[in-house]
Every structure is written in structure tokens, then in C-alpha cells.
Scaffold this active site. Structure first.
Site, short mmCIF file in Angstrom:
data_model
loop_
_atom_site.label_atom_id
_atom_site.label_comp_id
_atom_site.label_asym_id
_atom_site.label_seq_id
_atom_site.Cartn_x
_atom_site.Cartn_y
_atom_site.Cartn_z
N TRP A 102 -21.22 3.59 -2.72
CA TRP A 102 -20.21 4.36 -3.47
C TRP A 102 -20.85 5.40 -4.37
O TRP A 102 -20.36 6.52 -4.47
CB TRP A 102 -19.28 3.42 -4.23
CG TRP A 102 -18.44 2.64 -3.26
CD1 TRP A 102 -18.53 1.31 -2.97
CD2 TRP A 102 -17.43 3.18 -2.38
NE1 TRP A 102 -17.64 0.99 -1.98
CE2 TRP A 102 -16.95 2.10 -1.60
CE3 TRP A 102 -16.89 4.44 -2.17
CZ2 TRP A 102 -15.96 2.26 -0.63
CZ3 TRP A 102 -15.90 4.60 -1.21
CH2 TRP A 102 -15.45 3.53 -0.46
N ASP A 171 -18.00 4.70 -12.63
CA ASP A 171 -17.04 4.23 -11.63
C ASP A 171 -16.98 2.71 -11.74
O ASP A 171 -17.90 2.01 -11.32
CB ASP A 171 -17.51 4.66 -10.23
CG ASP A 171 -16.62 4.12 -9.11
OD1 ASP A 171 -15.67 3.37 -9.40
OD2 ASP A 171 -16.88 4.47 -7.94
N LYS A 195 -8.12 -3.35 -6.96
CA LYS A 195 -8.96 -4.55 -7.02
C LYS A 195 -8.52 -5.39 -8.23
O LYS A 195 -7.83 -6.39 -8.05
CB LYS A 195 -10.42 -4.18 -7.07
CG LYS A 195 -10.85 -3.41 -5.80
CD LYS A 195 -12.00 -2.51 -6.07
CE LYS A 195 -12.29 -1.46 -5.02
NZ LYS A 195 -12.17 -1.82 -3.64
N1 PMP Z 1 -15.85 3.31 -5.82
C1 PMP Z 1 -15.99 1.97 -5.63
C2 PMP Z 1 -17.00 1.22 -6.44
C3 PMP Z 1 -15.19 1.35 -4.66
O1 PMP Z 1 -15.32 0.03 -4.45
C4 PMP Z 1 -14.26 2.10 -3.93
C5 PMP Z 1 -13.34 1.48 -2.89
N2 PMP Z 1 -13.71 0.33 -2.33
C6 PMP Z 1 -14.18 3.48 -4.16
C7 PMP Z 1 -14.98 4.04 -5.13
C8 PMP Z 1 -13.20 4.32 -3.41
O2 PMP Z 1 -11.94 4.02 -3.89
P1 PMP Z 1 -10.60 4.65 -3.32
O3 PMP Z 1 -10.36 4.01 -2.00
O4 PMP Z 1 -9.60 4.25 -4.37
O5 PMP Z 1 -10.79 6.12 -3.23
#
Ligand code: PMP
Length: 360
Positions: A102, A171, A195
């Protein structure tokens, strides 16, 4: 009705009490004769719901008064662009810590809007730990430092908050609200809701007031934090039902769990026993340095990968859902967010022990 134990990484399990309350209120919210889904976002009823949700979140995280709480859309992925767009108006370089997938996505997207610099990376050690504070080297013109406090796929979590002289951006999609937090250490925190917050469709941003006037020129109105801050996150129609459900989750955390200290104690206990099962059985393994193991996402591998499919089939038959690892890495992953009860972890441990005994 037979609800099963859900270990999905997101959209993830919601507290059963929250779903029951939503069910009770779905047709007729508190005697008003309509569903929250059907209310004007400008109605007194919905504004009350929205304000209560924000107040409860502020109380849970002890958000200082000089921070705005924004209820946005677009997921955490949109923040990968919104952060440099909103914070990069005065130039400088976006600095990042890199220790997982991520964070990498955030860097790749950020490069489109600002020069970037990787201030520390744990790639050389196979992403099996997070970078240490002593390894962080900011560029001279750093506008901010971005990191991912919990890498949802790798299962790595920071055990410290980086100490830097520039605004810290985090994040926290997969570990927000899992434990108490010192918000004052951050310039900006963001998290997709699906989550630990509520259903998908809502993105939470917590931003310090002084960072609201640093946007690049030509900002799309709907990508601007200032637009949301100036309009109580209601410049346009917000995702009202997701906001309401998130409010129910905050209420549950406060009043049923008893706050984030309690939540953290339960989360630590859940994670500890699951890692102990993995470490204590040759049939299972987890590659992350113990100090940096996530208490939310627990990836693990079977000694014999040819049994993966059978493991997943039998787990599902035993009422344990969504244990497959992320499609990019394979293996297994148990996401044990706030709403996953300790009984689910106990059932998983029993299943894993039996499976290893019979097949391993
Ligand atoms: N950052 C992290 C740490 C994540 O776990 C996720 C999704 N699993 C995201 C960003 C992306 O999130 P979204 O699907 O809400 O764009």
C-alpha cells in the site's frame, strides 16, 4: 440465521450489535417514519446523526480541537493523490517510508503530483520489518512524510510513531481505532472505512487546521480538504448511510467495548494467541519480525502449499470465511479487526491445530 466468522481484510466484519441496531432502525428511524437512507443530508435528523458520529469519534481518538474530521469518499486510494494535491502547494518533496504494497501504491500515485523521496525502506530485508526511526533520512525540502502504519497485505505494523520535523501523514486504513492514538503527533491521518470504521464508501480524514491552506493550484473542488472542512463534509451529498453505520460502530466502541484501551487489550490478546499457534506449530509460518507483526492482519503459510485449497475448503465448511491471502501474495491471512470476536480467533486456532494434526 447462522452468522459465520468472517476474517475478510475488507470490506470486513461489522459488530453484530451494530447490524442488529441497523436492522431495527432500517424502515423507521426513531419514529420519524423513514429510513436513514431516505433522509435529506440537510435534515435536522441526519445532521444530528452526523454530528454525533463525529463527536463520538473525537472522543474515542481524543482528537485535539485544532484538527478537522472530514467524511469523504473515494477510498484510501484517492488519498494517495489528494495528499500531495492538498499539501504540496508550497512545493517541496513528498517523503515516504516504504515497507509494503500500500505504501508503494501511495508513492507511485504521489509521483504524479510532486517530486518524491523514499526516506527509508525495508525492501532490502524482504519487507519483513518496518524501517527503524534511525534509518529515516528526509530530503532537505521535505513537504511531509507519509507512511502506512499497518500494511494490510504484508501484515506489518509500526510499533512507534516516526519523529520528524515535517508534517507526518499516515494511512491508517487497517489499524485506526484498534488502539489509543496520539493524534497530535500527526499532520494528517486517513483511512478507508471498510475495516475498523464501517461499511465501504466512506473515507475518514483527520487533518490539522494549518494544513488546510497548502493546496496546489487548480484543485478540483471535491478533492480539496478545505471544501470539506468549510462545509461540514456536506458540500455535496455525503454517503449518508455509511456515515450513520460508522456512527453506530463508534457508539459500540464507546459504550459496549468500553473505549480504545479496552479494545487494544482484546486485540492484543487475539493476535498473541494466533501468532503463538503459528509459531508453535511447524506446519505454519509467518515471516514478520515479532516486534513488527500486525495485530490486525495475520498472514501465514502452510508448510505444504499444495494443501492450501483443502485448508480453505475445510475452513469454510467449519464456518471460518475469507482466510485466503491477498491475490498478489497467496498463502493465508486472517484479518482480526475490532469487530472479529475473540471466539472467532479461538475457533480458528482450534481448526488450525486440528488441520495440522490430520494433514501436516
Ligand atoms: N491503504 C491500506 C493500508 C489498505 O489496506 C487499503 C485497502 N485494503 C487501501 C489503502 C486502499 O483502500 P481503498 O480500497 O479504500 O481505496
Amino acid at each position: 440465521m447462522s452468522r459465520k466468522f468472517n476474517f475478510c481484510a475488507g470490506p470486513a466484519a461489522l459488530p453484530e450489535a451494530v447490524l442488529q441496531r441497523a436492522r431495527d432502525e432500517i424502515l423507521d428511524w426513531q419514529g420519524r417514519g423513514l429510513s436513514v437512507m431516505e433522509m435529506s443530508h440537510r435534515s435536522d435528523e441526519f445532521v444530528g446523526i452526523a454530528e454525533q458520529a463525529e463527536a463520538d469519534l473525537r472522543e474515542l481518538l481524543k482528537v485535539p480541537a485544532n484538527y478537522k474530521v472530514l467524511f469523504m469518499q473515494g477510498g484510501a486510494s484517492s488519498q494517495f493523490a489528494m495528499v500531495p494535491l492538498n499539501l504540496g502547494g508550497k512545493g517541496g518533496t513528498a517523503n515516504y517510508l516504504y515497507n509494503g504494497i500500500w505504501g508503494k501504491k501511495a508513492i507511485e500515485e504521489g509521483q504524479r503530483y510532486l517530486p518524491t523521496h523514499i526516506a527509508a525502506s525495508s525492501e532490502a530485508t524482504g519487507l519483513s520489518r518496518v524501517p527503524f526511526q534511525s534509518e529515516i533520512q528526509l530530503s532537505a525540502d521535505a513537504a511531509y512524510l507519509h507512511y502506512t502504519s499497518n500494511e494490510t497485505i504484508g501484515g506489518l505494523e509500526f510499533d512507534y510513531i516516526p519523529d520528524v520535523a515535517v508534517p507526518l501523514v499516515c494511512d491508517m486504513s487497517s489499524d485506526i481505532l484498534s488502539t489509543p492514538l496520539d493524534v497530535s503527533r500527526f499532520g494528517l491521518i486517513y483511512a478507508g472505512a471498510q475495516k475498523n470504521i464501517g461499511p465501504a464508501g466512506l473515507t475518514l480524514v483527520i487533518v490539522r487546521d494549518d494544513l488546510l491552506d497548502q493546496a496546489q493550484a487548480q484543485m478540483p473542488t471535491m478533492f480539496s480538504y478545505k471544501t470539506f472542512a468549510d462545509n461540514g463534509s456536506m458540500y455535496n451529498t455525503p454517503p449518508t448511510y455509511a456515515w450513520y453505520l460508522s456512527g453506530l460502530v463508534f457508539d459500540w466502541l464507546k459504550n459496549e467495548v468500553g473505549g480504545l484501551d479496552k479494545m487494544a487489550e482484546i486485540n492484543r490478546r487475539k493476535a498473541q494467541k494466533l501468532y503463538a499457534t503459528i509459531d508453535g506449530n511447524d506446519f505454519y509460518s509467518n515471516p514478520i519480525e515479532p516486534q513488527h507483526r500486525s495485530i490486525m492482519n495475520v498472514p501465514f503459510r502452510l508448510a505444504d502449499a499444495s494443501l492450501d485449497k483443502l485448508f480453505l475448503q475445510q475452513a469454510e465448511a467449519a464456518g471460518l470465511l475469507n482466510l485466503a491471502g491477498h491475490r498478489s501474495v497467496g498463502g493465508m491471512r486472517a484479518s482480526i479487526y475490532n469487530a472479529v470476536p475473540e471466539a472467532a480467533v479461538d475457533a480458528l486456532i482450534e481448526f488450525m491445530t486440528d488441520f495440522a494434526r490430520n494433514r501436516g
